[in-house]
Write an enzyme that holds these catalytic residues in place. Sequence first.
Site, short mmCIF file in Angstrom:
data_model
loop_
_atom_site.label_atom_id
_atom_site.label_comp_id
_atom_site.label_asym_id
_atom_site.label_seq_id
_atom_site.Cartn_x
_atom_site.Cartn_y
_atom_site.Cartn_z
N ASP A 1 -1.85 28.58 -33.12
CA ASP A 1 -0.40 28.80 -33.19
C ASP A 1 0.36 27.66 -33.88
O ASP A 1 1.55 27.78 -34.14
CB ASP A 1 0.17 28.96 -31.77
CG ASP A 1 -0.42 30.17 -31.06
OD1 ASP A 1 -0.59 31.20 -31.73
OD2 ASP A 1 -0.73 30.07 -29.86
N SER B 1 -5.17 37.71 -22.92
CA SER B 1 -4.90 39.07 -23.41
C SER B 1 -6.16 39.92 -23.44
O SER B 1 -6.12 41.12 -23.12
CB SER B 1 -4.24 39.03 -24.80
OG SER B 1 -5.00 38.24 -25.68
N HIS C 1 0.23 31.40 -23.86
CA HIS C 1 -0.75 32.16 -24.67
C HIS C 1 -0.07 32.53 -26.00
O HIS C 1 0.37 31.65 -26.72
CB HIS C 1 -1.21 33.38 -23.85
CG HIS C 1 -2.36 34.15 -24.41
ND1 HIS C 1 -3.24 33.65 -25.33
CD2 HIS C 1 -2.79 35.43 -24.16
CE1 HIS C 1 -4.15 34.57 -25.62
NE2 HIS C 1 -3.89 35.66 -24.93
N ARG D 1 -9.25 28.53 -36.82
CA ARG D 1 -8.20 29.50 -37.19
C ARG D 1 -6.98 28.74 -37.72
O ARG D 1 -6.25 29.22 -38.58
CB ARG D 1 -7.81 30.36 -35.98
CG ARG D 1 -8.97 31.17 -35.42
CD ARG D 1 -8.59 31.87 -34.13
NE ARG D 1 -8.23 30.92 -33.08
CZ ARG D 1 -7.71 31.26 -31.89
NH1 ARG D 1 -7.50 32.54 -31.61
NH2 ARG D 1 -7.42 30.34 -31.00
N HIS E 1 -6.16 23.46 -25.87
CA HIS E 1 -6.87 24.74 -25.70
C HIS E 1 -7.74 24.67 -24.46
O HIS E 1 -8.27 23.61 -24.11
CB HIS E 1 -7.73 25.06 -26.92
CG HIS E 1 -8.04 26.51 -27.03
ND1 HIS E 1 -9.13 27.07 -26.40
CD2 HIS E 1 -7.39 27.53 -27.64
CE1 HIS E 1 -9.13 28.37 -26.64
NE2 HIS E 1 -8.08 28.67 -27.38
#
Length: 435
Positions: free
Chosen positions: A371, A240, A270, A325, A316
């Site tokens: 995620d 992105s 993604h 995160r 990843h």
Amino acid sequence: MEMREKLNQIIPEWRERVRALVKDSGDVKVGEVTIAQVYGGMRSVKSLVTDISFVDPNEGIRFRGYTIPEVLKTLPKPKGASIPYVGGLYYLSLIGELPTTEQAEEVEKEWKLRSEVPDFVFEVLRAMPADAHPMMLFSQAILALQYGSIFAQRYQEGMTKEEYWMPMLEDSLNLTAKLPTIAAYIYSMKYKGGEFVEPDPELDWGANFAHMMGISAPDYKDLSRLYFILHSDHESGNASAHATHLAASTLSDIYYAFSAGVNSLAGPLHGLANQECLRWLLGVYEAFGGVPTKEQVRNYAWDTLNSGQVIPGYGHAVLRKPDPRYTAQYEFAEEQLPDDELFQVAKIVNEIVPQVLLEQGKAKNPWANVDAISGTLQYYYGVREFDFYTVMFGVGRSLGVTANAVWARALGQPIERPKSLTTAMLEEMARKDKS
Ligand code: CMX
């Protein structure tokens, strides 16, 4: 606006720093590119530059040199909140210094002044089919805002290259200011019968999103700020960010460019992985009629792999350790929803899936990414329509990519144009290398 004045001061120094580096050391090699990388999605090819964030494979993201725990501890917070102002993160991203409370609040104030969304944007959204994916709606809305681009207008009028960053900053502030309202509107239109909660001018950017989502739990305001900060930036090579940068490098304005970025965020490898991950976790929960045993999760994970699918939320392209995160969201869940059943499932999955991926031996990184847990938190607070989750990712991602776009203009970064080769050319190179 103080941010504009600060940028005005520091940009000439940065221009000189980059000019001297390229002039004096432009021929220094930063790496080499192999045939495997040419065919392998340019993984690890060092060909982009950003000073806003850096992802160390073992440590994860640093924003302007600060780790996630440092950012969450140090940035100014609204009164009574446990998670900082998102405006403070935007200030840090753009200026490169930790803001004072006043500086963070000034960004929040700027956003408020610019937050009104023109009616035609809502009309565009209402004209779409009822079952349209929220990411398509989000992208449409961003594109529709292009109608008001100050950069596009100033370019037509004829400005100098040195001035490019200024209308880019204006557009970026105007765009980011409107995104929480647009996202919440999409949510209410699609899932709540169009009952839109009007923004509250007293609330900060992150908290106002929580309010417009119609969720009254005070912790959801903190979660919204946390979510947007964590999803803001992940250096420049992710799809992105790179798509936004590539589109903007043609001197497209930020609306065209960020819409391109959002379109790439909509892919399941993604941003869309967050909705896929929640779907997968619910699948586990439903398959075993509640919180499963470790053995059941192991079997379920193997079934997914054996059917040729990926396990969303794990792996990843750059990271080689659990994503900080993920850890920040996990800690939030431990504090706010320790007994939630879906969180229990996510915990067991996090224990077992890395083992399974290691046993399979394909994924270079078996650990949880951002995620793997974000949907669990949203689900707990009542946002159960998981095809909406990537829109929230997009709201957060706007912060990093717009800050980068302002700096790309300030430093005069050129149109991107890498070189492609044919397979025959690569075969010839391979033959020469072997002989
Ligand atoms: N489940 C199953 N297989 C996986 C896997 C996973 N979670 N992660 C990697 N693999 C596989 C890859 O599909 C690849 O298989 P093939 O050789 O058959 O093509 C192999 O392991 C090697 O891949 P890799 O080099 O470790 O990973 P990539 O850099 O190619 O891809 C990523 C990275 C994130 C796309 C991948 O790990 C993946 O598909 N994960 C699941 C989807 C996901 O969570 N995406 C979100 C990432 C964060 C974000 O951008 O939002």
